[in-house]
Design a protein around this motif. Structure first.
Motif, PDB file in Angstrom:
ATOM      1  N   TRP A 348     -16.541   2.870  -3.039  1.00 61.69           N
ATOM      2  CA  TRP A 348     -15.551   2.323  -3.982  1.00 61.69           C
ATOM      3  C   TRP A 348     -14.133   2.552  -3.481  1.00 61.69           C
ATOM      4  O   TRP A 348     -13.238   1.735  -3.697  1.00 61.69           O
ATOM      5  CB  TRP A 348     -15.769   2.870  -5.402  1.00 61.69           C
ATOM      6  N   ARG A 349     -13.925   3.676  -2.788  1.00 59.60           N
ATOM      7  CA  ARG A 349     -12.610   3.876  -2.148  1.00 59.60           C
ATOM      8  C   ARG A 349     -12.370   2.761  -1.136  1.00 59.60           C
ATOM      9  O   ARG A 349     -11.282   2.221  -1.022  1.00 59.60           O
ATOM     10  CB  ARG A 349     -12.571   5.225  -1.429  1.00 59.60           C
ATOM     11  N   MET A 350     -13.423   2.423  -0.378  1.00 56.81           N
ATOM     12  CA  MET A 350     -13.290   1.369   0.642  1.00 56.81           C
ATOM     13  C   MET A 350     -13.003   0.017  -0.007  1.00 56.81           C
ATOM     14  O   MET A 350     -12.140  -0.732   0.445  1.00 56.81           O
ATOM     15  CB  MET A 350     -14.577   1.264   1.465  1.00 56.81           C
ATOM     16  N   ILE A 351     -13.758  -0.298  -1.065  1.00 54.47           N
ATOM     17  CA  ILE A 351     -13.602  -1.608  -1.713  1.00 54.47           C
ATOM     18  C   ILE A 351     -12.224  -1.722  -2.362  1.00 54.47           C
ATOM     19  O   ILE A 351     -11.584  -2.768  -2.304  1.00 54.47           O
ATOM     20  CB  ILE A 351     -14.729  -1.812  -2.762  1.00 54.47           C
ATOM     21  N   ALA A 352     -11.763  -0.624  -2.952  1.00 52.11           N
ATOM     22  CA  ALA A 352     -10.507  -0.670  -3.725  1.00 52.11           C
ATOM     23  C   ALA A 352      -9.274  -0.498  -2.854  1.00 52.11           C
ATOM     24  O   ALA A 352      -8.152  -0.536  -3.345  1.00 52.11           O
ATOM     25  CB  ALA A 352     -10.544   0.416  -4.799  1.00 52.11           C
ATOM     26  N   ARG A 353      -9.446  -0.294  -1.549  1.00 48.23           N
ATOM     27  CA  ARG A 353      -8.313   0.033  -0.704  1.00 48.23           C
ATOM     28  C   ARG A 353      -7.306  -1.111  -0.597  1.00 48.23           C
ATOM     29  O   ARG A 353      -7.665  -2.232  -0.286  1.00 48.23           O
ATOM     30  CB  ARG A 353      -8.838   0.372   0.683  1.00 48.23           C
ATOM     31  N   PRO A 354      -6.018  -0.846  -0.853  1.00 45.30           N
ATOM     32  CA  PRO A 354      -5.027  -1.917  -0.782  1.00 45.30           C
ATOM     33  C   PRO A 354      -4.858  -2.429   0.649  1.00 45.30           C
ATOM     34  O   PRO A 354      -4.953  -1.660   1.613  1.00 45.30           O
ATOM     35  CB  PRO A 354      -3.727  -1.253  -1.253  1.00 45.30           C
ATOM     36  N   LEU A 355      -4.563  -3.722   0.742  1.00 44.89           N
ATOM     37  CA  LEU A 355      -4.396  -4.354   2.047  1.00 44.89           C
ATOM     38  C   LEU A 355      -3.280  -3.681   2.856  1.00 44.89           C
ATOM     39  O   LEU A 355      -3.390  -3.502   4.071  1.00 44.89           O
ATOM     40  CB  LEU A 355      -4.095  -5.847   1.841  1.00 44.89           C
ATOM     41  N   ALA A 356      -2.201  -3.284   2.165  1.00 50.31           N
ATOM     42  CA  ALA A 356      -1.055  -2.681   2.871  1.00 50.31           C
ATOM     43  C   ALA A 356      -1.485  -1.413   3.596  1.00 50.31           C
ATOM     44  O   ALA A 356      -1.020  -1.133   4.712  1.00 50.31           O
ATOM     45  CB  ALA A 356       0.063  -2.374   1.875  1.00 50.31           C
ATOM     46  N   SER A 357      -2.376  -0.654   2.979  1.00 49.66           N
ATOM     47  CA  SER A 357      -2.810   0.587   3.595  1.00 49.66           C
ATOM     48  C   SER A 357      -3.706   0.311   4.810  1.00 49.66           C
ATOM     49  O   SER A 357      -3.622   1.002   5.840  1.00 49.66           O
ATOM     50  CB  SER A 357      -3.509   1.428   2.523  1.00 49.66           C
ATOM     51  N   LEU A 358      -4.521  -0.745   4.729  1.00 45.34           N
ATOM     52  CA  LEU A 358      -5.351  -1.133   5.877  1.00 45.34           C
ATOM     53  C   LEU A 358      -4.480  -1.617   7.024  1.00 45.34           C
ATOM     54  O   LEU A 358      -4.712  -1.314   8.196  1.00 45.34           O
ATOM     55  CB  LEU A 358      -6.336  -2.241   5.455  1.00 45.34           C
ATOM     56  N   GLU A 359      -3.442  -2.374   6.659  1.00 44.25           N
ATOM     57  CA  GLU A 359      -2.530  -2.918   7.667  1.00 44.25           C
ATOM     58  C   GLU A 359      -1.825  -1.788   8.415  1.00 44.25           C
ATOM     59  O   GLU A 359      -1.736  -1.785   9.644  1.00 44.25           O
ATOM     60  CB  GLU A 359      -1.514  -3.839   6.975  1.00 44.25           C
ATOM     61  N   GLU A 360      -1.372  -0.803   7.648  1.00 42.64           N
ATOM     62  CA  GLU A 360      -0.659   0.322   8.258  1.00 42.64           C
ATOM     63  C   GLU A 360      -1.575   1.075   9.221  1.00 42.64           C
ATOM     64  O   GLU A 360      -1.185   1.418  10.344  1.00 42.64           O
ATOM     65  CB  GLU A 360      -0.180   1.250   7.141  1.00 42.64           C
ATOM     66  N   GLN A 361      -2.820   1.284   8.787  1.00 40.09           N
ATOM     67  CA  GLN A 361      -3.756   2.011   9.645  1.00 40.09           C
ATOM     68  C   GLN A 361      -4.081   1.205  10.903  1.00 40.09           C
ATOM     69  O   GLN A 361      -4.110   1.749  12.013  1.00 40.09           O
ATOM     70  CB  GLN A 361      -5.035   2.331   8.860  1.00 40.09           C
TER      71      GLN A 361
END
Ligand code: PLP
Length: 464
Positions: A348-361
């Motif tokens: 659920w952490r993975m599903i709910a993760r905001p796009l901005a945080s994925l982009e930064e990583q």
């Protein structure tokens, strides 16, 4: 005992090889001797058939490869960089820290698994989860078995053996891994009555199929495919009304089953267990390790009298859940009851993760990896037979490895992928258009450093 052939070394000669001697220190001697014998036997057969004697180093190499397979468990952690959150081949849902700790406690110690601490008498292992499941879903009663496939088989066997079960043609599906609804029905001793057409089934179709031999209407989540266009299916409420008018029951195989609304994260709405309970389904079946985010398990919720019949059926004992899974499942359910599912349950952490945080990583990874890596737009998949065709926008790191002289970019990408799979820890990624694609969404926080270390190593090593 066969005579050694000329040119074939003795068992002792192979055992005295320095590398084989190292292996002898960590494995039982008789096991090693046996493996050496088998290799020598095979070489002997090849020589009898006219082959040349093997080179000593090759023989030792084969023996060492055999021994390496025993030197550590073959099942081990893998870094999932595919962006498929519930990847069945990679073990579906990773557990929360607390759920894993509970499984470990159950494994290392004795527990009150089937023991009532109040009375000192024998108890039921199901008592540890029934109240939790009823609270979460609104159901009257619950039980849990080894997995959802066995839950459905148990339900059909206990309630419909020797009777007819009506299923819409669009739902007589194969889920994958050989779980086919028609086969499961046959195995249970129930008779499948298919109604409707592949794309359209109406209430009248169910109505017309009901006979004096009918036990149940079965709804099945089509899981890994989606029919689009000119379609019609009957809402669960209507199936329930019809069934109850005719004194029949509705069995609902939800597949993934879900307690949170996936639509809140930009996905399609995955049917929720609470909705099926509210709609009046008599028994509802779902998995523990799909969108619930827990261990492998098959959960059944619904009417108390029916749950009791399942519990008492001899097959229930054959498909019972083990204590480690039960301990992890109870903690997973507690995460939902405490309102902390989104932060505590990894999927659920993975599903709910905001796009901005994925982009930064993803940008951080690309910067670390250098010129071969770029950040591109892409999609993550939920997987696990839920939400077919529905994806989550993500940012991927695309790696285009340098192509050696005379090589192709496709081969270079395949080579890099193989290298990542074969190292330690193994990394699994996607390949698309000759690039390796890595999705940060499914990489757990403590896997980031090993992932980047292994990737830069693989990229900057001179090709063999
Ligand atoms: C996944 C699935 C199953 C099987 O569940 P397991 O927990 O893997 O045994 C059964 N029915 C449906 C509809 C599914 O999606």
């Amino acid at each position: 005992m066969q005579q050694p052939l000329r040119g074939l070394p003795s068992v002792d000669r192979v055992l005295s090889d320095p590398q084989v001697r190292v292996a002898l220190a960590s494995l039982r001697r008789d096991i090693v001797v046996d493996m050496v014998r088998q290799r020598l036997d095979r070489a002997r057969q090849e020589m009898v058939a006219g082959g040349a004697p093997p080179a000593f180093e090759n023989l030792v190499g084969l023996v060492l490869a055999d021994l390496a397979l025993l030197s550590r468990p073959s099942l081990r952690p893998v870094i999932n960089a595919t962006g498929v959150v519930l990847h069945t081949n990679l073990g579906r849902a990773p557990l929360s820290q607390e759920a894993a700790a509970a499984a470990q406690d159950a494994a290392l110690r004795y527990s009150n698994l089937e023991f009532e601490l109040d009375s000192g008498e024998r108890g039921s292992r199901l008592s540890h989860i029934e109240t939790l499941l009823c609270r979460l879903t609104g159901a009257e009663a619950a039980l849990v078995v080894n997995n959802n496939a066995s839950a459905v088989l148990l339900g059909l066997t206990a309630l419909a053996q020797g009777w007819e079960v009506v299923v819409s043609r669009s739902q007589a599906v194969e889920i994958g891994g050989g779980f086919r609804i028609p086969d499961v029905l046959r195995q249970s001793g129930a008779q499948l009555v298919e109604v409707g057409t592949t794309n359209r089934t109406y209430l009248a179709d169910y109505e017309a199929a009901i006979t004096g031999q009918t036990a149940a209407l079965l709804r099945v989540h089509p899981s890994n495919f989606k029919i689009v266009g000119f379609t019609e299916s009957v809402p669960l409420e209507q199936m329930v009304r019809l069934a109850h008018e005719r004194h029949l029951i509705v069995l609902d195989d939800l597949g993934s089953g879900c307690l949170l609304d996936t639509a809140a994260y930009g996905l399609d709405h995955e049917p929720m267990v609470q909705e099926s309970v509210a709609a009046g389904a008599d028994l509802i079946f779902f998995s523990g390790d799909k969108l619930l985010g827990g261990p492998q398990a098959g959960l059944v919720v619904g009417r108390a009298d029916l749950v009791r019949r399942l519990r008492r059926h001899p097959l229930a004992r054959a498909v019972r859940i083990d204590k480690m899974s039960l301990a992890a499942l109870a903690v997973t359910l507690l995460h939902y009851l405490r309102g902390e599912a989104l932060s505590a349950i990894p999927i659920w952490r993975m599903i709910a993760r905001p796009l901005a945080s994925l982009e930064e990583q993803a940008r951080g990874w690309a910067a670390r990896l250098g010129a071969e890596a770029t950040v591109v737009e892409g999609e993550s998949y939920v997987g696990g037979g839920s939400l077919p065709g529905s994806t989550l926008p993500t940012r991927l790191v695309a790696v285009a490895p340098r192509v050696p002289a005379g090589g192709s970019s496709g081969a270079a990408a395949q080579h890099l992928a193989a290298r990542l799979r074969l190292g330690d820890p193994p990394i699994v990624a996607r390949i698309e258009r000759d690039r390796l694609l890595l999705d940060p969404r499914t990489v757990l926080p403590d896997e980031e450093t090993p992932l980047l270390n292994r990737l830069s190593e693989a990229l900057h090593a001179t090709p063999a």
